[in-house]
Design a protein around this motif. Structure first.
Motif, PDB file in Angstrom:
ATOM      1  N   ALA A   1       0.853  -1.189   0.000  1.00 41.05           N
ATOM      2  CA  ALA A   1       0.000   0.000   0.000  1.00 41.05           C
ATOM      3  C   ALA A   1       0.890   1.241   0.000  1.00 41.05           C
ATOM      4  O   ALA A   1       1.906   1.294   0.702  1.00 41.05           O
ATOM      5  CB  ALA A   1      -0.911  -0.002   1.211  1.00 41.05           C
ATOM      6  N   PRO A   2       0.532   2.271  -0.781  1.00 38.13           N
ATOM      7  CA  PRO A   2       1.398   3.460  -0.865  1.00 38.13           C
ATOM      8  C   PRO A   2       1.500   4.192   0.466  1.00 38.13           C
ATOM      9  O   PRO A   2       0.515   4.358   1.184  1.00 38.13           O
ATOM     10  CB  PRO A   2       0.698   4.319  -1.927  1.00 38.13           C
ATOM     11  N   ASN A   3       2.713   4.616   0.785  1.00 40.85           N
ATOM     12  CA  ASN A   3       2.989   5.357   2.010  1.00 40.85           C
ATOM     13  C   ASN A   3       2.433   4.663   3.255  1.00 40.85           C
ATOM     14  O   ASN A   3       1.856   5.291   4.155  1.00 40.85           O
ATOM     15  CB  ASN A   3       2.441   6.784   1.904  1.00 40.85           C
ATOM     16  N   CYS A   4       2.601   3.358   3.273  1.00 38.99           N
ATOM     17  CA  CYS A   4       2.129   2.549   4.400  1.00 38.99           C
ATOM     18  C   CYS A   4       3.117   1.399   4.594  1.00 38.99           C
ATOM     19  O   CYS A   4       3.390   0.658   3.638  1.00 38.99           O
ATOM     20  CB  CYS A   4       0.723   2.014   4.127  1.00 38.99           C
ATOM     21  N   ALA A   5       3.655   1.245   5.786  1.00 42.38           N
ATOM     22  CA  ALA A   5       4.644   0.202   6.043  1.00 42.38           C
ATOM     23  C   ALA A   5       4.064  -1.180   5.774  1.00 42.38           C
ATOM     24  O   ALA A   5       2.898  -1.443   6.084  1.00 42.38           O
ATOM     25  CB  ALA A   5       5.130   0.297   7.480  1.00 42.38           C
ATOM     26  N   ASP A   6       4.864  -2.072   5.213  1.00 43.07           N
ATOM     27  CA  ASP A   6       4.391  -3.418   4.891  1.00 43.07           C
ATOM     28  C   ASP A   6       3.877  -4.155   6.122  1.00 43.07           C
ATOM     29  O   ASP A   6       2.936  -4.939   6.048  1.00 43.07           O
ATOM     30  CB  ASP A   6       5.510  -4.229   4.229  1.00 43.07           C
ATOM     31  N   TRP A   7       4.493  -3.918   7.292  1.00 42.58           N
ATOM     32  CA  TRP A   7       4.071  -4.642   8.497  1.00 42.58           C
ATOM     33  C   TRP A   7       2.653  -4.280   8.910  1.00 42.58           C
ATOM     34  O   TRP A   7       1.988  -5.048   9.608  1.00 42.58           O
ATOM     35  CB  TRP A   7       5.056  -4.425   9.645  1.00 42.58           C
ATOM     36  N   VAL A   8       2.173  -3.110   8.487  1.00 41.57           N
ATOM     37  CA  VAL A   8       0.785  -2.743   8.772  1.00 41.57           C
ATOM     38  C   VAL A   8      -0.164  -3.691   8.047  1.00 41.57           C
ATOM     39  O   VAL A   8      -1.130  -4.207   8.624  1.00 41.57           O
ATOM     40  CB  VAL A   8       0.517  -1.283   8.353  1.00 41.57           C
ATOM     41  N   MET A   9       0.125  -3.967   6.779  1.00 42.72           N
ATOM     42  CA  MET A   9      -0.704  -4.877   5.996  1.00 42.72           C
ATOM     43  C   MET A   9      -0.536  -6.317   6.479  1.00 42.72           C
ATOM     44  O   MET A   9      -1.492  -7.107   6.469  1.00 42.72           O
ATOM     45  CB  MET A   9      -0.350  -4.769   4.515  1.00 42.72           C
ATOM     46  N   THR A  10       0.676  -6.665   6.926  1.00 42.94           N
ATOM     47  CA  THR A  10       0.910  -8.011   7.449  1.00 42.94           C
ATOM     48  C   THR A  10       0.007  -8.291   8.643  1.00 42.94           C
ATOM     49  O   THR A  10      -0.582  -9.368   8.767  1.00 42.94           O
ATOM     50  CB  THR A  10       2.383  -8.174   7.856  1.00 42.94           C
ATOM     51  N   GLU A  11      -0.129  -7.320   9.542  1.00 46.33           N
ATOM     52  CA  GLU A  11      -1.027  -7.481  10.699  1.00 46.33           C
ATOM     53  C   GLU A  11      -2.486  -7.553  10.255  1.00 46.33           C
ATOM     54  O   GLU A  11      -3.262  -8.366  10.750  1.00 46.33           O
ATOM     55  CB  GLU A  11      -0.829  -6.323  11.678  1.00 46.33           C
ATOM     56  N   GLY A  12      -2.861  -6.714   9.291  1.00 42.61           N
ATOM     57  CA  GLY A  12      -4.246  -6.702   8.833  1.00 42.61           C
ATOM     58  C   GLY A  12      -4.676  -8.013   8.198  1.00 42.61           C
ATOM     59  O   GLY A  12      -5.851  -8.399   8.278  1.00 42.61           O
ATOM     60  N   TYR A  13      -3.738  -8.701   7.555  1.00 45.13           N
ATOM     61  CA  TYR A  13      -4.053  -9.928   6.824  1.00 45.13           C
ATOM     62  C   TYR A  13      -3.342 -11.143   7.428  1.00 45.13           C
ATOM     63  O   TYR A  13      -2.908 -12.036   6.725  1.00 45.13           O
ATOM     64  CB  TYR A  13      -3.662  -9.762   5.354  1.00 45.13           C
ATOM     65  N   SER A  14      -3.264 -11.183   8.753  1.00 41.82           N
ATOM     66  CA  SER A  14      -2.555 -12.262   9.428  1.00 41.82           C
ATOM     67  C   SER A  14      -3.310 -13.583   9.395  1.00 41.82           C
ATOM     68  O   SER A  14      -2.714 -14.645   9.570  1.00 41.82           O
ATOM     69  CB  SER A  14      -2.285 -11.877  10.884  1.00 41.82           C
ATOM     70  N   HIS A  15      -4.633 -13.531   9.170  1.00 44.37           N
ATOM     71  CA  HIS A  15      -5.457 -14.734   9.178  1.00 44.37           C
ATOM     72  C   HIS A  15      -6.315 -14.813   7.923  1.00 44.37           C
ATOM     73  O   HIS A  15      -6.658 -13.797   7.318  1.00 44.37           O
ATOM     74  CB  HIS A  15      -6.347 -14.769  10.421  1.00 44.37           C
ATOM     75  N   GLU A  16      -6.633 -16.037   7.532  1.00 45.39           N
ATOM     76  CA  GLU A  16      -7.420 -16.298   6.320  1.00 45.39           C
ATOM     77  C   GLU A  16      -8.792 -15.617   6.437  1.00 45.39           C
ATOM     78  O   GLU A  16      -9.459 -15.741   7.472  1.00 45.39           O
ATOM     79  CB  GLU A  16      -7.587 -17.808   6.175  1.00 45.39           C
ATOM     80  N   LEU A  17      -9.205 -14.934   5.374  1.00 47.63           N
ATOM     81  CA  LEU A  17     -10.405 -14.126   5.486  1.00 47.63           C
ATOM     82  C   LEU A  17     -11.190 -14.022   4.187  1.00 47.63           C
ATOM     83  O   LEU A  17     -10.694 -14.306   3.099  1.00 47.63           O
ATOM     84  CB  LEU A  17     -10.033 -12.724   5.976  1.00 47.63           C
ATOM     85  N   SER A  18     -12.420 -13.587   4.350  1.00 46.52           N
ATOM     86  CA  SER A  18     -13.308 -13.196   3.260  1.00 46.52           C
ATOM     87  C   SER A  18     -13.865 -11.832   3.631  1.00 46.52           C
ATOM     88  O   SER A  18     -14.495 -11.679   4.680  1.00 46.52           O
ATOM     89  CB  SER A  18     -14.449 -14.208   3.093  1.00 46.52           C
ATOM     90  N   SER A  19     -13.605 -10.828   2.805  1.00 44.06           N
ATOM     91  CA  SER A  19     -13.979  -9.454   3.151  1.00 44.06           C
ATOM     92  C   SER A  19     -14.860  -8.856   2.064  1.00 44.06           C
ATOM     93  O   SER A  19     -14.697  -9.144   0.874  1.00 44.06           O
ATOM     94  CB  SER A  19     -12.723  -8.594   3.336  1.00 44.06           C
ATOM     95  N   ALA A  20     -15.791  -8.009   2.484  1.00 35.99           N
ATOM     96  CA  ALA A  20     -16.685  -7.340   1.535  1.00 35.99           C
ATOM     97  C   ALA A  20     -16.993  -5.946   2.051  1.00 35.99           C
ATOM     98  O   ALA A  20     -16.918  -5.682   3.261  1.00 35.99           O
ATOM     99  CB  ALA A  20     -17.979  -8.145   1.365  1.00 35.99           C
ATOM    100  N   GLY A  21     -17.341  -5.053   1.122  1.00 34.27           N
ATOM    101  CA  GLY A  21     -17.649  -3.708   1.557  1.00 34.27           C
ATOM    102  C   GLY A  21     -18.017  -2.789   0.421  1.00 34.27           C
ATOM    103  O   GLY A  21     -18.331  -3.225  -0.688  1.00 34.27           O
ATOM    104  N   PHE A  22     -17.962  -1.485   0.717  1.00 37.28           N
ATOM    105  CA  PHE A  22     -18.316  -0.437  -0.239  1.00 37.28           C
ATOM    106  C   PHE A  22     -17.185   0.572  -0.308  1.00 37.28           C
ATOM    107  O   PHE A  22     -16.651   1.008   0.726  1.00 37.28           O
ATOM    108  CB  PHE A  22     -19.606   0.269   0.177  1.00 37.28           C
TER     109      PHE A  22
END
Length: 310
Positions: free
Chosen positions: A201-222
């Motif tokens: 993600a631009p201007n966002c440390a990779d470890w931030v995304m690593t924490e966000g996606y640490s577990h298998e998921l199904s996501s939905a939204g707007f």
């Protein structure tokens, strides 16, 4: 002047191309307030301590705990940012056309007056051009009608996403608004860990995304971007083989975005918008659960059955 959602038009029309200036300014404003919550709220898995929630007037942080508990709410009815503390203090910042730099200065001053001591990383994340808030005089637009219509979109999306969430008894996120990408989302989890996310993600440390996606998921939204009037989306991480080819009754898989997409306008103009959106949410979740071999018997249940007398 106070305004409310018109009863005759509960799914507001708001074309993406018609409000980029207000949207980009509002995005920066939400990041300022979101970073206040990030700085003060205890860490929760997947960064669930940082999003906002759709309220009866706009978007709220909910109560932020601390030596002086407080909340902050974007009020898109009277068009003001409202700060309230448990000590009884109330501070407001007008939502009107002004540079991000001015909004940042006024918001931090309101926090100080209310006795809230906070220091934030004062620049935006998940955007290509990260202008420090105190220097941003580029984003300076605010159209009250456009902001109000956007809130109306979120109200309807949140309502249907909440109904969808109620059918899942495994680990699931609240329906919440992430100010990084400016999207409303709800996420279900299989219970298994996931491969390490690569970030990006631009201007966002990779470890931030690593924490966000640490577990298998199904996501939905707007998301209020893309084409038309914005998009409903659904994706799986990691994406299992066969996911993108799973039959869905509405919408379709975008190889460009690596997710299923359904135009907001298609939902808004449907004979039964709720039913159409629920079909999309349910079928795309099934794509993740079926092809990812989720334990559906343990994770799903009928909310009406759970609410009935035992």
């Amino acid at each position: 002047m106070t305004s409310v959602l018109p009863a005759a038009d509960p799914w507001p029309a708001l074309r993406v191309r018609d409000w980029p200036d207000t949207r980009e300014t509002l995005h920066m404003w939400t990041q300022i307030v979101g970073k206040v919550r990030l700085a003060l709220a205890p860490m929760v898995n997947h960064w669930w301590q940082v999003p906002f929630y759709v309220s009866a007037r706009g978007l709220t942080t909910s109560a932020i705990p601390g030596r002086r508990t407080f909340d902050m709410e974007f009020d898109f009815v009277d068009h003001r940012l409202v700060l309230r503390t448990t000590a009884g203090a109330v501070e407001t910042v007008a939502l009107e056309a002004k540079p991000v730099a001015d909004f940042y200065r006024e918001t931090m001053a309101a926090l100080r007056r209310a006795g809230i001591d906070v220091s934030i990383l004062a620049r935006p994340v998940e955007v290509e051009e990260s202008i420090p808030f105190a220097e941003d005089r580029t984003h300076a637009s605010y159209d009250p009608a456009q902001a109000h219509a956007f809130w109306g979109q979120l109200v309807q999306a949140s309502r249907v996403l909440s109904e969808f969430r109620s059918h899942f008894i495994g680990k699931a996120s609240p329906v919440h608004f992430f100010w990084g990408a400016m999207d409303l989302a709800v996420t279900r989890f299989s219970g298994r860990t996931a491969p390490t996310h690569s970030g990006g993600a631009p201007n966002c440390a990779d470890w931030v995304m690593t924490e966000g996606y640490s577990h298998e998921l199904s996501s939905a939204g707007f998301w209020p971007g893309g084409d038309g009037e914005g998009m409903f989306y659904a994706y799986a991480y990691p994406e299992p083989p066969g996911f993108r080819d799973h039959p869905v009754p509405v919408g379709g898989y975008s190889t460009e975005w690596s997710q299923f997409l359904l135009p907001y306008e298609t939902v808004r103009t449907a004979a039964d918008p709720d039913a159409l959106l629920l079909d999309f949410l349910t079928s795309t979740y099934e794509a993740a659960a079926v092809h990812g071999d989720w334990d559906r018997a343990a994770l799903e249940d009928d909310p009406a059955r759970r609410a009935a007398p035992r």
